[in-house]
Design an enzyme around this catalytic site. Structure first.
Site, mmCIF file in Angstrom:
data_model
loop_
_atom_site.group_PDB
_atom_site.id
_atom_site.type_symbol
_atom_site.label_atom_id
_atom_site.label_comp_id
_atom_site.label_asym_id
_atom_site.label_seq_id
_atom_site.Cartn_x
_atom_site.Cartn_y
_atom_site.Cartn_z
ATOM 1 N N ILE A 78 74.281 64.903 7.723
ATOM 2 C CA ILE A 78 73.230 64.272 6.912
ATOM 3 C C ILE A 78 72.330 65.429 6.493
ATOM 4 C CG2 ILE A 78 72.063 63.555 9.074
ATOM 5 C CD1 ILE A 78 70.667 61.347 7.506
ATOM 6 N N SER A 79 72.080 65.553 5.193
ATOM 7 C CA SER A 79 71.383 66.728 4.663
ATOM 8 C C SER A 79 69.944 66.819 5.164
ATOM 9 C CB SER A 79 71.363 66.682 3.137
ATOM 10 O OG SER A 79 72.664 66.614 2.624
ATOM 11 N N GLN A 80 69.430 68.042 5.123
ATOM 12 C CA GLN A 80 68.018 68.314 5.422
ATOM 13 C C GLN A 80 67.134 67.486 4.471
ATOM 14 O OE1 GLN A 80 67.202 72.312 4.239
ATOM 15 N NE2 GLN A 80 65.172 72.396 5.188
#
Ligand code: SAH
Length: 211
Positions: free
Chosen positions: A63-65
């Site tokens: 899950i992206s930053q």
């Protein structure tokens, strides 16, 4: 922890990670304040949900930053009337952010377990302008095309032609491109269908798998 505490953590995330780095689009900021990121991360990592980093999820994905989610969303210049295509549903967190700031989102994921869990999660949280598709992102999703905006959240070796052709005139697409080192590319299509590509931030994404 109760919901008040999570919303305080979100406000802190927005102040320290997003606003401070120059994100100014109010729709993006509102969505980042609203979407409960802790409900999208694996259960064991809930306490890390609002940290300034990407987190691992199941099936070796991420899950992206938060900042990258906000940055890519801002680059789309979303309007509430926009129809959006997302490639790489993953947990559905980016999908939820898009859903808050557009008219509808079609999101494509290739891994059946991720597709299924994101679909259930997004439905249970009431994101009813989202359509989850199990499929190959290189092909986009023709039945709902064209799209005003397209976002790809896995790194492709090249920009897939199908995605360019499913972009509306005056549309925008943001896509990480590259194998080792990757860069976001902003693709714009003008009213005559002319395509322009601009290099943007350097990033790290999992690969957009070809088969
Ligand atoms: N946006 C997601 C993170 C995406 S990680 C989030 O907010 O959680 C990248 C996702 O792209 C992974 O779930 C991976 O399975 C998916 N993916 C990789 N190749 C793909 C392809 N060819 N078609 C569709 N999805 C793909």
């Amino acid at each position: 922890m109760d919901n008040d505490l999570y919303s305080q953590l979100r406000e802190k995330m927005v102040q320290l990670q997003i606003l401070s780095r120059g994100i100014a689009d109010t729709k993006v900021l509102e969505a980042m304040r609203k979407v409960p990121r802790h409900l999208f991360v694996p259960e064991g990592l809930i306490e890390l949900a609002y940290l300034d980093c990407a987190l691992p999820t199941s099936n070796g994905q991420t899950i992206s930053q938060p900042y990258i989610v906000a940055y890519m969303t801002e680059r789309l210049q979303l309007k509430m009337s926009d129809r959006v295509l997302e490639i790489g549903t993953g947990t559905g967190y980016q999908t939820a952010i898009l859903s808050e700031a557009s008219s509808c989102v079609v999101t494509v994921e290739r891994i059946p377990e991720l597709y299924q869990s994101a679909k259930v999660r997004l439905e249970s949280l009431g994101y009813d302008n989202v359509t989850c598709i199990l499929g190959n992102g290189y092909e986009g999703f023709i039945p709902e095309s064209p799209y005003d905006k397209i976002i790809v959240t896995a790194a492709a070796p090249f920009i897939p032609d199908a995605l360019i052709s499913q972009l509306s005139p005056n549309g925008r697409m943001i896509i990480p491109v590259g194998s080792g080192s990757q860069e976001l590319i902003l693709v714009t299509k003008d009213e005559n269908g002319e395509i322009k590509e601009e290099k943007d931030l350097s990033v790290i994404f999992v690969p957009l798998v070809e088969k």
